[in-house]
Motif scaffolding. Sequence first.
Motif, short mmCIF file in Angstrom:
data_model
loop_
_atom_site.label_atom_id
_atom_site.label_comp_id
_atom_site.label_asym_id
_atom_site.label_seq_id
_atom_site.Cartn_x
_atom_site.Cartn_y
_atom_site.Cartn_z
N LEU A 92 5.19 11.60 -7.24
CA LEU A 92 4.06 10.93 -6.62
C LEU A 92 3.96 11.28 -5.14
CD1 LEU A 92 4.48 7.31 -8.10
CD2 LEU A 92 2.87 9.05 -8.85
N THR A 93 2.72 11.47 -4.67
CA THR A 93 2.52 11.56 -3.22
C THR A 93 2.57 10.14 -2.66
OG1 THR A 93 0.11 11.28 -3.30
CG2 THR A 93 0.98 13.52 -3.61
N TRP A 94 2.70 10.00 -1.34
CA TRP A 94 2.81 8.66 -0.78
C TRP A 94 1.51 7.88 -0.98
CZ3 TRP A 94 -0.24 6.48 2.92
CH2 TRP A 94 -1.02 7.32 3.71
N ARG A 95 0.37 8.57 -0.98
CA ARG A 95 -0.90 7.87 -1.19
C ARG A 95 -1.03 7.40 -2.64
NH1 ARG A 95 -5.43 11.23 2.36
NH2 ARG A 95 -4.53 10.74 4.42
N GLU A 96 -0.61 8.24 -3.58
CA GLU A 96 -0.62 7.83 -4.99
C GLU A 96 0.30 6.63 -5.21
OE1 GLU A 96 -1.44 12.24 -7.01
OE2 GLU A 96 0.60 11.52 -6.65
N HIS A 154 9.07 8.39 2.13
CA HIS A 154 7.70 7.87 2.06
C HIS A 154 7.65 6.34 2.03
CE1 HIS A 154 5.91 11.70 1.85
NE2 HIS A 154 5.99 11.92 0.56
N ARG A 155 8.78 5.70 1.77
CA ARG A 155 8.75 4.25 1.53
C ARG A 155 8.26 3.47 2.74
NH1 ARG A 155 14.47 3.63 -1.85
NH2 ARG A 155 13.74 4.84 -3.66
N GLU A 156 8.69 3.84 3.92
CA GLU A 156 8.27 3.12 5.11
C GLU A 156 6.76 3.25 5.32
OE1 GLU A 156 9.18 2.96 9.93
OE2 GLU A 156 10.55 4.04 8.58
N GLN A 157 6.22 4.44 5.06
CA GLN A 157 4.78 4.65 5.22
C GLN A 157 3.99 3.85 4.19
OE1 GLN A 157 3.70 8.78 5.09
NE2 GLN A 157 1.87 8.46 6.34
N VAL A 158 4.48 3.84 2.94
CA VAL A 158 3.82 3.08 1.88
C VAL A 158 3.82 1.60 2.21
CG1 VAL A 158 4.00 2.34 -0.53
CG2 VAL A 158 4.24 4.76 0.04
N ASN A 159 4.96 1.07 2.63
CA ASN A 159 5.06 -0.35 2.96
C ASN A 159 4.17 -0.72 4.14
OD1 ASN A 159 6.90 -0.87 0.90
ND2 ASN A 159 8.67 -0.43 2.20
N SER A 160 4.05 0.20 5.10
CA SER A 160 3.20 -0.05 6.26
C SER A 160 1.74 -0.20 5.83
CB SER A 160 3.33 1.10 7.26
OG SER A 160 2.43 0.94 8.33
#
Length: 299
Positions: A72-76, A114-120
């Motif tokens: 998965l990409t971070w946006r997906e 990617h987790r920090e970006q997704v959570n943000s």
Amino acid sequence: MNKIERLTNTILLLQERGRTSHELSQLMEVSRRTVIRDIEALCVIGVPIIAQGGIGGGYSLAGEYSIAPLQLTWREAMLLMLSLSSLSKMSDSPFSDERASLFAKVASLIPTHHREQVNSYLDKVQLEVPERRKSPHLDKLIEIASNSGWAKLLYDAPESNIEIDMRLERVYADSGFWYAEGLSEGISKRLRTDRILKVEPIKSQDAAEPLPYSHPSHPKVVVKLTARGARNVERDPHLGPALNGKPPTSLEFRCPPSELDWYAKYFGSMGEDAIVQGPPELLDKIRAWTQAIQKIYNF
């Protein structure tokens, strides 16, 4: 979406089942010409795509051709987590135990970097869901509807509890409420699932299919709307797409006669922002409803 992403998505979609160029263009939000060019490009690099013309034709993959699952990409990942978190906000949702485990599994698939970006993003982007009453029989209703099965329902109607035999066609959520939609006594109905007190599967019954909602024999509703009235109607998922033109906006659609009572209250409550021009029976119902309101408040 760049070309590489489109080609990959085309293969993934065809792995599920065969699809027409029209379906592919809608799913990927590109023109049919672009879809055809992408199909040709995939054939050039050796992807075994079968093209069938005529009614029922389209594109499919030959044999057992498939590609390995992709990361998965971070946006997906963000979109998937947003969907799951929104579902969990509802007072009730199907398969609650499985939903919790799925949330944990999806979270574990997100690459660490990617987790920090997704959570943000999830902290800033949210879907608000109104809190409603729980639906104790939601899972059972979904199970029956998945096979278009019949059920005897005990329903908490305004006057008293009633029994309804219904062929369940689908279960869906709208504004925080869950609804069961199906066929009962030859009429298409929808019921709030939180008001269903008991569900008992029963044997299939012979039932005449109801006429389509917009059948030419149904009364035609014609309404003129002000700009404010149009904005109110835009929020309705069923009426919004039927709006036509700029203010003053016209709204025209057909509906079963059984729906006119609901539309009388809906448009009547909008006052001068919704001027109903037909059909005559709807105008009569609006007059009767407004007269009843006047008696209550002694106007």
